[in-house]
Design a protein around this motif. Sequence first.
Motif, PDB file in Angstrom:
ATOM      1  N   SER A 158       0.982  -1.056  -0.203  1.00 29.80           N
ATOM      2  CA  SER A 158      -0.155   0.050   0.184  1.00 29.80           C
ATOM      3  C   SER A 158       0.634   1.119  -0.263  1.00 29.80           C
ATOM      4  CB  SER A 158      -0.748  -0.025   1.255  1.00 29.80           C
ATOM      5  OG  SER A 158       0.104  -0.120   2.381  1.00 29.80           O
ATOM      6  N   SER A 159       2.379   1.688   0.439  1.00 33.37           N
ATOM      7  CA  SER A 159       2.808   2.664   0.085  1.00 33.37           C
ATOM      8  C   SER A 159       2.596   3.316  -1.365  1.00 33.37           C
ATOM      9  CB  SER A 159       4.179   1.937  -0.026  1.00 33.37           C
ATOM     10  OG  SER A 159       4.688   1.171  -0.905  1.00 33.37           O
ATOM     11  N   ARG A 160       2.889   4.108  -1.321  1.00 32.15           N
ATOM     12  CA  ARG A 160       2.889   4.667  -2.657  1.00 32.15           C
ATOM     13  C   ARG A 160       4.055   6.129  -2.878  1.00 32.15           C
ATOM     14  NH1 ARG A 160      -3.565   5.526  -3.667  1.00 32.15           N
ATOM     15  NH2 ARG A 160      -2.590   7.138  -5.051  1.00 32.15           N
ATOM     16  N   ILE A 161       4.275   6.216  -4.154  1.00 29.58           N
ATOM     17  CA  ILE A 161       5.044   7.523  -3.999  1.00 29.58           C
ATOM     18  C   ILE A 161       4.676   9.054  -4.974  1.00 29.58           C
ATOM     19  CG2 ILE A 161       6.483   5.864  -4.993  1.00 29.58           C
ATOM     20  CD1 ILE A 161       8.722   7.017  -4.446  1.00 29.58           C
ATOM     21  N   VAL A 162       5.618   9.958  -5.079  1.00 24.42           N
ATOM     22  CA  VAL A 162       4.984  10.284  -6.088  1.00 24.42           C
ATOM     23  C   VAL A 162       6.465  10.521  -6.664  1.00 24.42           C
ATOM     24  CG1 VAL A 162       4.712  13.542  -6.407  1.00 24.42           C
ATOM     25  CG2 VAL A 162       3.798  11.790  -4.629  1.00 24.42           C
ATOM     26  N   LEU A 163       6.272  10.428  -8.061  1.00 23.71           N
ATOM     27  CA  LEU A 163       6.998  10.016  -8.943  1.00 23.71           C
ATOM     28  C   LEU A 163       7.046  11.975  -9.602  1.00 23.71           C
ATOM     29  CD1 LEU A 163       5.735   7.063 -10.508  1.00 23.71           C
ATOM     30  CD2 LEU A 163       7.491   7.179  -8.747  1.00 23.71           C
ATOM     31  N   ALA A 164       8.296  12.250  -9.452  1.00 23.81           N
ATOM     32  CA  ALA A 164       8.361  13.676 -10.138  1.00 23.81           C
ATOM     33  C   ALA A 164       9.552  12.827 -11.083  1.00 23.81           C
ATOM     34  CB  ALA A 164       9.213  14.335  -8.714  1.00 23.81           C
ATOM     35  N   LEU A 165       9.321  14.051 -12.321  1.00 18.53           N
ATOM     36  CA  LEU A 165       9.938  14.086 -13.746  1.00 18.53           C
ATOM     37  C   LEU A 165       9.800  15.520 -14.326  1.00 18.53           C
ATOM     38  CD1 LEU A 165       9.937  10.678 -14.571  1.00 18.53           C
ATOM     39  CD2 LEU A 165      11.670  10.978 -13.299  1.00 18.53           C
ATOM     40  N   ALA A 166      11.048  16.025 -14.481  1.00 16.37           N
ATOM     41  CA  ALA A 166      10.609  17.038 -15.639  1.00 16.37           C
ATOM     42  C   ALA A 166       9.951  17.040 -16.946  1.00 16.37           C
ATOM     43  CB  ALA A 166      11.662  17.978 -14.912  1.00 16.37           C
ATOM     44  N   ILE A 171       3.279  -1.757 -10.105  1.00 21.03           N
ATOM     45  CA  ILE A 171       3.683  -2.257 -11.923  1.00 21.03           C
ATOM     46  C   ILE A 171       2.261  -2.288 -12.326  1.00 21.03           C
ATOM     47  CG2 ILE A 171       4.173  -4.571 -13.314  1.00 21.03           C
ATOM     48  CD1 ILE A 171       5.629  -5.602 -10.690  1.00 21.03           C
ATOM     49  N   LEU A 172       2.184  -1.706 -13.031  1.00 22.70           N
ATOM     50  CA  LEU A 172       1.554  -0.913 -14.402  1.00 22.70           C
ATOM     51  C   LEU A 172       1.138  -2.160 -15.540  1.00 22.70           C
ATOM     52  CD1 LEU A 172       2.697   2.771 -13.907  1.00 22.70           C
ATOM     53  CD2 LEU A 172       0.922   1.362 -12.849  1.00 22.70           C
ATOM     54  N   SER A 173       1.654  -2.762 -15.994  1.00 22.12           N
ATOM     55  CA  SER A 173       1.537  -3.535 -16.553  1.00 22.12           C
ATOM     56  C   SER A 173       2.926  -4.658 -16.878  1.00 22.12           C
ATOM     57  CB  SER A 173       1.511  -2.761 -18.104  1.00 22.12           C
ATOM     58  OG  SER A 173       1.817  -3.851 -19.781  1.00 22.12           O
ATOM     59  N   GLY A 174       2.046  -6.086 -17.058  1.00 23.07           N
ATOM     60  CA  GLY A 174       2.961  -7.412 -17.378  1.00 23.07           C
ATOM     61  C   GLY A 174       3.717  -7.112 -18.868  1.00 23.07           C
ATOM     62  N   LEU A 202       6.335  -4.603 -19.599  1.00 26.51           N
ATOM     63  CA  LEU A 202       7.019  -4.457 -18.315  1.00 26.51           C
ATOM     64  C   LEU A 202       6.618  -3.118 -17.767  1.00 26.51           C
ATOM     65  CD1 LEU A 202       7.141  -5.443 -15.524  1.00 26.51           C
ATOM     66  CD2 LEU A 202       9.264  -5.024 -15.309  1.00 26.51           C
ATOM     67  N   VAL A 203       5.718  -2.453 -17.267  1.00 25.62           N
ATOM     68  CA  VAL A 203       6.387  -1.044 -16.758  1.00 25.62           C
ATOM     69  C   VAL A 203       5.802  -0.828 -15.269  1.00 25.62           C
ATOM     70  CG1 VAL A 203       5.047   1.514 -17.453  1.00 25.62           C
ATOM     71  CG2 VAL A 203       4.687  -0.474 -19.408  1.00 25.62           C
ATOM     72  N   ALA A 204       7.022  -0.555 -14.954  1.00 27.42           N
ATOM     73  CA  ALA A 204       6.695   0.122 -13.131  1.00 27.42           C
ATOM     74  C   ALA A 204       7.208   1.084 -12.492  1.00 27.42           C
ATOM     75  CB  ALA A 204       7.266  -1.247 -12.895  1.00 27.42           C
ATOM     76  N   ALA A 205       6.974   1.847 -11.924  1.00 23.42           N
ATOM     77  CA  ALA A 205       7.262   2.745 -10.450  1.00 23.42           C
ATOM     78  C   ALA A 205       8.495   2.329 -10.006  1.00 23.42           C
ATOM     79  CB  ALA A 205       6.243   3.366 -10.409  1.00 23.42           C
ATOM     80  N   VAL A 206       9.888   2.700 -10.496  1.00 25.12           N
ATOM     81  CA  VAL A 206      10.813   1.999  -9.592  1.00 25.12           C
ATOM     82  C   VAL A 206      11.583   3.194  -8.539  1.00 25.12           C
ATOM     83  CG1 VAL A 206      13.250   1.125  -9.739  1.00 25.12           C
ATOM     84  CG2 VAL A 206      11.104   0.205 -10.789  1.00 25.12           C
ATOM     85  N   HIS A 207      11.752   3.276  -7.176  1.00 27.13           N
ATOM     86  CA  HIS A 207      12.265   4.036  -6.273  1.00 27.13           C
ATOM     87  C   HIS A 207      13.607   3.690  -6.683  1.00 27.13           C
ATOM     88  CE1 HIS A 207      13.430   6.391  -3.445  1.00 27.13           C
ATOM     89  NE2 HIS A 207      13.504   5.847  -2.416  1.00 27.13           N
ATOM     90  N   THR A 208      14.424   3.915  -6.653  1.00 28.52           N
ATOM     91  CA  THR A 208      16.399   4.002  -5.857  1.00 28.52           C
ATOM     92  C   THR A 208      16.202   5.002  -5.469  1.00 28.52           C
ATOM     93  OG1 THR A 208      17.101   4.775  -7.856  1.00 28.52           O
ATOM     94  CG2 THR A 208      16.583   2.664  -8.558  1.00 28.52           C
ATOM     95  N   ALA A 209      17.591   4.727  -4.956  1.00 27.86           N
ATOM     96  CA  ALA A 209      18.633   5.961  -4.223  1.00 27.86           C
ATOM     97  C   ALA A 209      18.565   7.308  -4.444  1.00 27.86           C
ATOM     98  CB  ALA A 209      19.534   5.499  -3.601  1.00 27.86           C
ATOM     99  N   SER A 210      18.893   7.401  -6.309  1.00 31.56           N
ATOM    100  CA  SER A 210      19.352   8.494  -6.643  1.00 31.56           C
ATOM    101  C   SER A 210      18.207   9.119  -7.201  1.00 31.56           C
ATOM    102  CB  SER A 210      20.086   7.910  -8.009  1.00 31.56           C
ATOM    103  OG  SER A 210      19.412   7.108  -9.211  1.00 31.56           O
ATOM    104  N   GLN A 211      16.802   8.284  -7.860  1.00 29.97           N
ATOM    105  CA  GLN A 211      15.641   8.969  -8.225  1.00 29.97           C
ATOM    106  C   GLN A 211      14.236   7.945  -8.449  1.00 29.97           C
ATOM    107  OE1 GLN A 211      15.597   6.849 -13.106  1.00 29.97           O
ATOM    108  NE2 GLN A 211      16.607   8.758 -12.511  1.00 29.97           N
ATOM    109  N   ASP A 212      13.162   8.388  -8.754  1.00 36.43           N
ATOM    110  CA  ASP A 212      11.927   7.840  -8.789  1.00 36.43           C
ATOM    111  C   ASP A 212      11.481   7.767 -10.166  1.00 36.43           C
ATOM    112  OD1 ASP A 212      11.542   7.945  -5.972  1.00 36.43           O
ATOM    113  OD2 ASP A 212      11.100   9.918  -6.014  1.00 36.43           O
TER     114      ASP A 212
END
Length: 539
Positions: free
Chosen positions: A139-147, A376-379, A382-392
Amino acid sequence: MTTESSPGQGAPQEEDGWAFRPRRPAAAPRPYREQQRTEPGTPSAESYGRSSGTRWDATMPLRVPEPGTDAHEAMREPGHLTSPHTRRGGESADQESGYPPAATAVLDRAALHGPEPVAAQPQPPADANGKRPRKTRRSSRIVLALAVLAAGGTAAVVLKQQDDDATASTKLTQVWKTPAPAADDALIGSWFTDKLLVRASSRGGLRAYDLTDGKQVWRATSSATAAERGTVPCAMSPTLGAQGIGTVAFGTDGSTCTWLAGVKASTGKILWSIPLTNTKHPTSATAGTYLQGNVATVVGENFLGGVDIRTGSRVWGYKARGHYCNAYDWGTDGTVLVDDFCLDQKTRFTLTAYDGRTGHVIWRKAEKAHSDVTHILSGSPLVAAVHTASQDAVRVFDTTGTGRKLAVGDDELTTGNNTEADHSARLYGKVLVTPASTSGGTVIDGFDTTTGAKLWTYRSAALAVPASDADDKVYAVTTSGSPQLITIDPRTGHATPVAGLPVGAGKWSFTSGTVYVTSDGGVLELNALGSNGGVRLYR
C-alpha cells in the motif's frame, strides 16, 4: 467452505516448502529500504543498514548455523517497508536529456464544475483484537517527479483545452443495489462475468451476485478445517482463467494470508488449496495472486511460486541466488519482479524479472543498492514505478531490462482508482492508460510506451473496466458535475459522452472503488469501503 476433489488436492509436493521465501542472514542489519539520498557526511546507500547504529560492511562475520540447522533457518524474515523519501517539483537526481517533444492536452472538467469531492479512503481491516496492521509495502505510494522537457531543453508546452461540456442523450437509472456487509468492510477484489459479480471483502467474505437483479447466488461457507486456517479473503486474482477459475487467498484478517485456493466462479466451490505457512514460516504475511494462462502465481513475504489453477499442483518455485540472501518481490499478470541482496555472491544486489508462467528469468540487472517497486502498471511490456537511492521513475522495460522513462511530471500513477482491489490500468496497443493522482485531484493519463511521452490528461474521472478484454475502448465515469459514462480516445484523449448517470451516484464518488461497464452498456459500481456503500448497477 464447499469443496470438490481435484487431481492436485492433497498431493505431496516435490519438496517440503518448495516455494517458501528464504530468510535473510541473522547477522545482517535491516535492509536500507528507506534509501534516503546521500548528503555529504552521511553513510552511503551501500552501508545497507542502520539497525544497531553500527555501520555494517561485507567484512563483518556472519553467524554460522549450528550443525544440523538449515541455513535458511539462520535468517530472519524480511521486515515491512516504510514509504520511501521522495522529491517533488519535477526534480530528478539523474535527469536524462532527450525526452521526446510532446504537447500535453489537458481536458479540464474541474474548471467547469468546481472542485471534485474527496472520497473516503479504505482502511486496513482490523484483526480479531480490533487492531489494524501496520502499513505494508503493497500500500506504499510515492509521488514520481520527473521534469518533462521539450526539444532543445526548453520548458514543455501544456495546452489547456476546455471540455465542450457535451452531455449524453441516453440516461441510465439504478436497477438494483446491495448494501455493504458492514461499515468497516474493505473490498479485497472482484471478478466480473457475463452473469455474475463475485466480490471478496474483509467482512462479507466471498460472495456472488446475479447481474440481472443483484440477488446473492452463492456464498463460500466455512468448514472446520478452513475455520482453523482463517476464512477472511486477503488477496484475489484480478482476472479469471479460461475455465472460469480464479485464485483467492484467505487468512484470519484481510491483511495476512495463510492459504490459497482455486475457486470456480460459477459455483463458489473450492477446487484445491495449498498452505502459505508451515512450521518454518508459521507467521501469516501479506500476499498477492495473479494469473497467466493456466498458472497462478503467489507473490508474498512468505511464499513465491506458481501453481496450476486447475489442480493446485506445483509449476515453479522461487530459488535464491545464494544461501545468504534476502529478497523483496512484486507481481502482476505475467511478470514477477524480485529485488535481492546476497552476501555470498559476487554481485550483491540484483533486480530480476521472472516469467510468471514458467518462473524462468526474463532478465537480471546488477545494482549498486536496493530498488523499491511501488507499482507495476503492466506485465507485457513491463511498466513499473521504481524508486532507487538516486531517483524515482516509471519505466517501460524491454526484454533485456533496459528501461525508458515515462514523462509522468508530478502525477502519481496507480494501478487503479485509489484501492488495491482495482486494477483498471490497461494497455491500448502502445498506449498505457492509467489512473493518477495530482495536487488537484484524480486524473486519467495516457502515455506512449514507445517514446515515453505523456499524450493527454483527463481530469475528474474514474477509469472503468470493460466487460471484455477484446473491447478496445477506454471507458470512464466523470466524478464532477453530473456524472456521465464516457469513452476516451487512447491516442488523443478526446472524450465522447455515452450515457448520463443519476446525480445521486456522485455521492458514492467512483474514485474510491471499482467500476465495470457491462456488455449491454450498464455501469456496475463497487465501493471500496463499506461506509460509502456496497454495489449498485445502473442500466
